[in-house]
Design a protein around this motif. Structure first.
Motif, PDB file in Angstrom:
ATOM      1  N   LEU A 184      36.107  51.815  57.704  1.00  0.00           N
ATOM      2  CA  LEU A 184      36.800  52.183  56.475  1.00  0.00           C
ATOM      3  C   LEU A 184      36.360  53.567  56.004  1.00  0.00           C
ATOM      4  CD1 LEU A 184      36.405  48.816  54.502  1.00  0.00           C
ATOM      5  CD2 LEU A 184      38.483  49.643  55.633  1.00  0.00           C
ATOM      6  N   ALA A 185      37.219  54.225  55.250  1.00  0.00           N
ATOM      7  CA  ALA A 185      36.854  55.481  54.597  1.00  0.00           C
ATOM      8  C   ALA A 185      36.012  55.157  53.364  1.00  0.00           C
ATOM      9  CB  ALA A 185      38.117  56.234  54.182  1.00  0.00           C
ATOM     10  N   ALA A 229      28.353  60.067  48.832  1.00  0.00           N
ATOM     11  CA  ALA A 229      29.064  59.555  50.006  1.00  0.00           C
ATOM     12  C   ALA A 229      30.576  59.535  49.806  1.00  0.00           C
ATOM     13  CB  ALA A 229      28.574  58.148  50.333  1.00  0.00           C
ATOM     14  N   GLY A 230      31.023  59.770  48.574  1.00  0.00           N
ATOM     15  CA  GLY A 230      32.453  59.771  48.292  1.00  0.00           C
ATOM     16  C   GLY A 230      33.017  58.416  47.929  1.00  0.00           C
ATOM     17  N   MET A 231      32.143  57.509  47.496  1.00  0.00           N
ATOM     18  CA  MET A 231      32.564  56.166  47.101  1.00  0.00           C
ATOM     19  C   MET A 231      32.745  56.054  45.598  1.00  0.00           C
ATOM     20  SD  MET A 231      30.020  53.621  49.155  1.00  0.00           S
ATOM     21  CE  MET A 231      30.050  53.431  50.929  1.00  0.00           C
ATOM     22  N   PRO A 232      33.636  55.178  45.139  1.00  0.00           N
ATOM     23  CA  PRO A 232      33.586  54.778  43.728  1.00  0.00           C
ATOM     24  C   PRO A 232      32.377  53.866  43.550  1.00  0.00           C
ATOM     25  CG  PRO A 232      35.288  53.551  44.889  1.00  0.00           C
ATOM     26  CD  PRO A 232      34.737  54.556  45.867  1.00  0.00           C
ATOM     27  N   CYS A 233      31.805  53.827  42.371  1.00  0.00           N
ATOM     28  CA  CYS A 233      30.571  53.075  42.162  1.00  0.00           C
ATOM     29  C   CYS A 233      30.555  52.447  40.770  1.00  0.00           C
ATOM     30  CB  CYS A 233      29.367  54.003  42.328  1.00  0.00           C
ATOM     31  SG  CYS A 233      27.764  53.225  42.016  1.00  0.00           S
ATOM     32  N   VAL A 234      29.957  51.265  40.681  1.00  0.00           N
ATOM     33  CA  VAL A 234      29.715  50.614  39.393  1.00  0.00           C
ATOM     34  C   VAL A 234      28.228  50.311  39.296  1.00  0.00           C
ATOM     35  CG1 VAL A 234      30.273  48.703  37.864  1.00  0.00           C
ATOM     36  CG2 VAL A 234      32.007  49.551  39.446  1.00  0.00           C
ATOM     37  N   VAL A 256      37.571  55.456  41.137  1.00  0.00           N
ATOM     38  CA  VAL A 256      37.761  56.836  41.575  1.00  0.00           C
ATOM     39  C   VAL A 256      36.653  57.232  42.543  1.00  0.00           C
ATOM     40  CG1 VAL A 256      37.970  59.237  40.823  1.00  0.00           C
ATOM     41  CG2 VAL A 256      38.817  57.379  39.353  1.00  0.00           C
ATOM     42  N   PRO A 257      36.992  57.618  43.767  1.00  0.00           N
ATOM     43  CA  PRO A 257      35.973  58.042  44.733  1.00  0.00           C
ATOM     44  C   PRO A 257      35.109  59.173  44.175  1.00  0.00           C
ATOM     45  CG  PRO A 257      38.093  57.765  45.821  1.00  0.00           C
ATOM     46  CD  PRO A 257      38.346  57.654  44.346  1.00  0.00           C
ATOM     47  N   GLY A 258      33.798  59.034  44.337  1.00  0.00           N
ATOM     48  CA  GLY A 258      32.898  60.076  43.857  1.00  0.00           C
ATOM     49  C   GLY A 258      32.609  60.009  42.364  1.00  0.00           C
ATOM     50  N   HIS A 259      33.009  58.908  41.701  1.00  0.00           N
ATOM     51  CA  HIS A 259      32.716  58.716  40.291  1.00  0.00           C
ATOM     52  C   HIS A 259      32.112  57.317  40.098  1.00  0.00           C
ATOM     53  CE1 HIS A 259      35.520  62.059  40.139  1.00  0.00           C
ATOM     54  NE2 HIS A 259      35.096  62.312  38.916  1.00  0.00           N
ATOM     55  N   TYR A 260      31.451  57.111  38.958  1.00  0.00           N
ATOM     56  CA  TYR A 260      30.879  55.798  38.688  1.00  0.00           C
ATOM     57  C   TYR A 260      31.157  55.391  37.249  1.00  0.00           C
ATOM     58  CZ  TYR A 260      27.144  57.855  35.905  1.00  0.00           C
ATOM     59  OH  TYR A 260      26.454  58.509  34.916  1.00  0.00           O
ATOM     60  N   TRP A 261      31.077  54.079  37.010  1.00  0.00           N
ATOM     61  CA  TRP A 261      31.065  53.559  35.644  1.00  0.00           C
ATOM     62  C   TRP A 261      29.855  52.656  35.512  1.00  0.00           C
ATOM     63  CZ3 TRP A 261      34.959  49.735  37.652  1.00  0.00           C
ATOM     64  CH2 TRP A 261      36.104  50.352  38.134  1.00  0.00           C
ATOM     65  N   THR A 262      29.613  52.171  34.317  1.00  0.00           N
ATOM     66  CA  THR A 262      28.621  51.121  34.102  1.00  0.00           C
ATOM     67  C   THR A 262      29.344  49.874  33.600  1.00  0.00           C
ATOM     68  OG1 THR A 262      28.183  51.856  31.824  1.00  0.00           O
ATOM     69  CG2 THR A 262      26.763  52.739  33.569  1.00  0.00           C
ATOM     70  N   SER A 263      28.779  48.727  33.887  1.00  0.00           N
ATOM     71  CA  SER A 263      29.363  47.457  33.455  1.00  0.00           C
ATOM     72  C   SER A 263      28.259  46.424  33.311  1.00  0.00           C
ATOM     73  CB  SER A 263      30.393  46.960  34.469  1.00  0.00           C
ATOM     74  OG  SER A 263      30.860  45.672  34.122  1.00  0.00           O
TER      75      SER A 263
END
Length: 246
Positions: free
Chosen positions: A179-180, A201-206, A225-232
Motif C-alpha cells: 500500500l501507499a 512517512a506521508g501517512m495520516p495519523c491520530v 490527510v496524508p502527512g497530517h495528524y489529529w488527536t482523539s
C-alpha cells in the motif's frame, strides 16, 4: 482523503492498545513482591537500575541514530557498559521484567473499546497492523489480538533497525501490505514520536489523547490527510473516521 481510500490501520502498542500507566502500577507491585520474596535490596536495586538505564539508552539512541549499529544488540551493549554488568545479565533482566512479566496484566490493561474497534475495522475490510519500538507479537497474543494483526513490526527488527520517529518502520509496513503511505493511518500515543514519524512517512495519523476529541472539532479535521495528524480520546471516533466516508 476520504475514509474509503484508507485500506489499513497501523497501530502503536504501548500506551495505545493498553493503558501504560496502569501496567506500570502493576509492575511496581510486582517488583515490591519480588523484593519481599527475595529479601535482597541489592538485587532489587540492580533490577531497577538496569530497567531505568535501558529505557534511557533507547531514548538516547532514538536521537543519535546509527545505521551502522544493530539496535537489538546496541541497546544491551550500552546499558551493560553503564550499569557494570555483562550483556547477558542485562538481557536476562530486561527479558524478564520488560518482555515477560508484564504479559499477564495486558488483558486487564487493554484500552476501553479496543476489541470492538478491531472487530469493526475487520468488518469494514481494513487491514490492521502493529508497529512499536518494542516487540509486539507476545503482547498481541496476551491481549487475544494476534490473529487480527496481519503486520507485526518492531523497531529492532533487522529490516527496520530504527526507532521512531524514523520513517523506516512506517514505510516497511506499507511495503508489506503493498500500500501507499497515504492509504494507511497510524494510531499512536506520542506526538513527538508517533505523529512525527507518520507525518514524515506521508501517512495520516491520530494521536490518542485523554484531553482531545475529534467530535465537534470540524469536518476538515476529521479527514485523514496524508502527512497530517489529529488527536482523539476515543477509538470509536477513530474507527468512524476510518470506515465512514466524510
Amino acid at each position: 482523503m476520504s475514509s474509503h481510500q484508507i485500506a489499513a490501520v497501523l497501530m502503536d502498542v504501548d500506551g495505545t492498545l493498553y493503558y501504560q500507566s496502569l501496567l506500570r502500577a502493576f509492575m511496581v507491585w510486582e517488583l515490591v513482591g519480588h523484593l519481599i520474596h527475595r529479601r535482597s535490596f541489592r538485587r532489587f536495586g540492580i533490577i531497577v537500575r538496569v530497567i531505568r538505564e535501558f529505557r534511557k539508552v533507547r531514548e538516547e539512541v532514538r536521537i543519535k541514530k546509527s545505521e551502522h549499529k544493530v539496535l537489538e544488540d546496541w541497546q544491551y551493549e550500552m546499558t551493560a557498559e553503564r550499569v557494570g554488568l555483562s550483556i547477558e545479565q542485562v538481557k536476562a533482566i530486561i527479558e524478564e521484567w520488560i518482555f515477560i512479566r508484564p504479559l499477564k496484566y495486558l488483558g486487564i490493561c487493554k484500552r476501553k473499546g479496543l476489541v470492538k474497534a478491531i472487530e469493526e475495522l475487520e468488518r469494514a475490510g481494513k487491514q490492521i497492523g502493529a508497529y512499536s519500538d518494542y516487540p509486539v507479537t507476545d503482547k498481541l497474543k496476551a491481549m487475544g489480538l494476534y490473529e487480527s494483526f496481519s503486520v507485526q513490526l518492531s523497531a529492532t527488527d533487522p529490516k527496520v533497525n530504527a526507532f521512531k520517529p524514523d520513517p523506516r518502520g512506517f514505510l516497511f509496513a506499507c511495503e508489506l501490505w503493498g500500500l501507499a503511505p497515504a492509504q494507511v493511518v497510524y494510531v499512536g500515543d506520542r506526538l513527538a514520536v508517533d505523529a512525527v514519524g507518520a507525518v514524515e512517512a506521508g501517512m495520516p495519523c491520530v494521536v490518542m489523547s485523554l484531553r482531545s476529541s475529534l467530535k465537534g472539532s470540524g469536518s476538515s479535521e476529521k479527514r485523514l490527510v496524508p502527512g497530517h495528524y489529529w488527536t482523539s480520546n476515543s477509538l470509536t471516533e477513530i474507527v468512524n473516521a476510518v470506515t465512514k466516508p466524510v
